[in-house]
Design an enzyme around this catalytic site. Sequence first.
Site, short mmCIF file in Angstrom:
data_model
loop_
_atom_site.label_atom_id
_atom_site.label_comp_id
_atom_site.label_asym_id
_atom_site.label_seq_id
_atom_site.Cartn_x
_atom_site.Cartn_y
_atom_site.Cartn_z
CG HIS A 17 -25.78 -56.13 -42.60
ND1 HIS A 17 -26.98 -56.32 -41.96
CD2 HIS A 17 -25.18 -57.35 -42.64
CE1 HIS A 17 -27.12 -57.60 -41.65
NE2 HIS A 17 -26.03 -58.25 -42.02
CE LYS A 41 -29.38 -66.74 -40.59
NZ LYS A 41 -28.69 -65.49 -40.92
NE ARG A 90 -21.54 -60.80 -36.62
CZ ARG A 90 -22.77 -61.25 -36.55
NH1 ARG A 90 -23.73 -60.47 -36.11
NH2 ARG A 90 -23.07 -62.48 -36.92
CB SER A 128 -30.30 -59.51 -38.65
OG SER A 128 -29.57 -58.87 -39.66
#
Length: 161
Positions: A17, A41, A90, A128
């Site tokens: 990040h 989430k 990514r 994360s």
Amino acid sequence: MKRALIPGSFDPITLGHRDLIVRACALYDEVIVAVMNNRDKTYETTIAERAEMARLALADLARVRIVTDGGLLVDLFDKVRADVIVKGVRNEEDRHYEEQMAAWNLAHNKRAETVFLPALPQYENLSSHLVREYARAGQDLTALVSPAVAAYIAKHNLYRI
Ligand code: PNS
């Protein structure tokens, strides 16, 4: 004056990040990092804790501002007078997900375009989720997050349940 908005859960903010944010600083005059909630989430941390970790990780970047917001990104986009949303990508899975979000945001706010920056190879597998798994196992976080974030996670016993 061009202002970029970088939203995310940042649970916690990783070196990947941070790299995205540093690169956005080279492209835009101001970068607003928005710590937000993803409805898909559940979080073990509060939005305030996630924002504090972002502050620690980005303290040396003068043109970065951190905000928290529990609403919609398209509304925050207008509120902070952003010019563009910046997201890191990514892999194919990220790209697919991010393109859907970008289309949704654009459909709800005609000004809210999203620019994608590819993750550097060394951050392609950093998430994360991985940091939380390492923290849960009591492993060293040095290669994954900024030193001050690792210290904050240890001090507050985050992700240990
Ligand atoms: O780091 P994440 O979890 O991939 O970030 C996702 C986030 C927080 C950027 C996204 O869920 C979001 O924009 N949340 C704010 C609420 C919103 O606008 N939802 C609709 C977007 S499709």
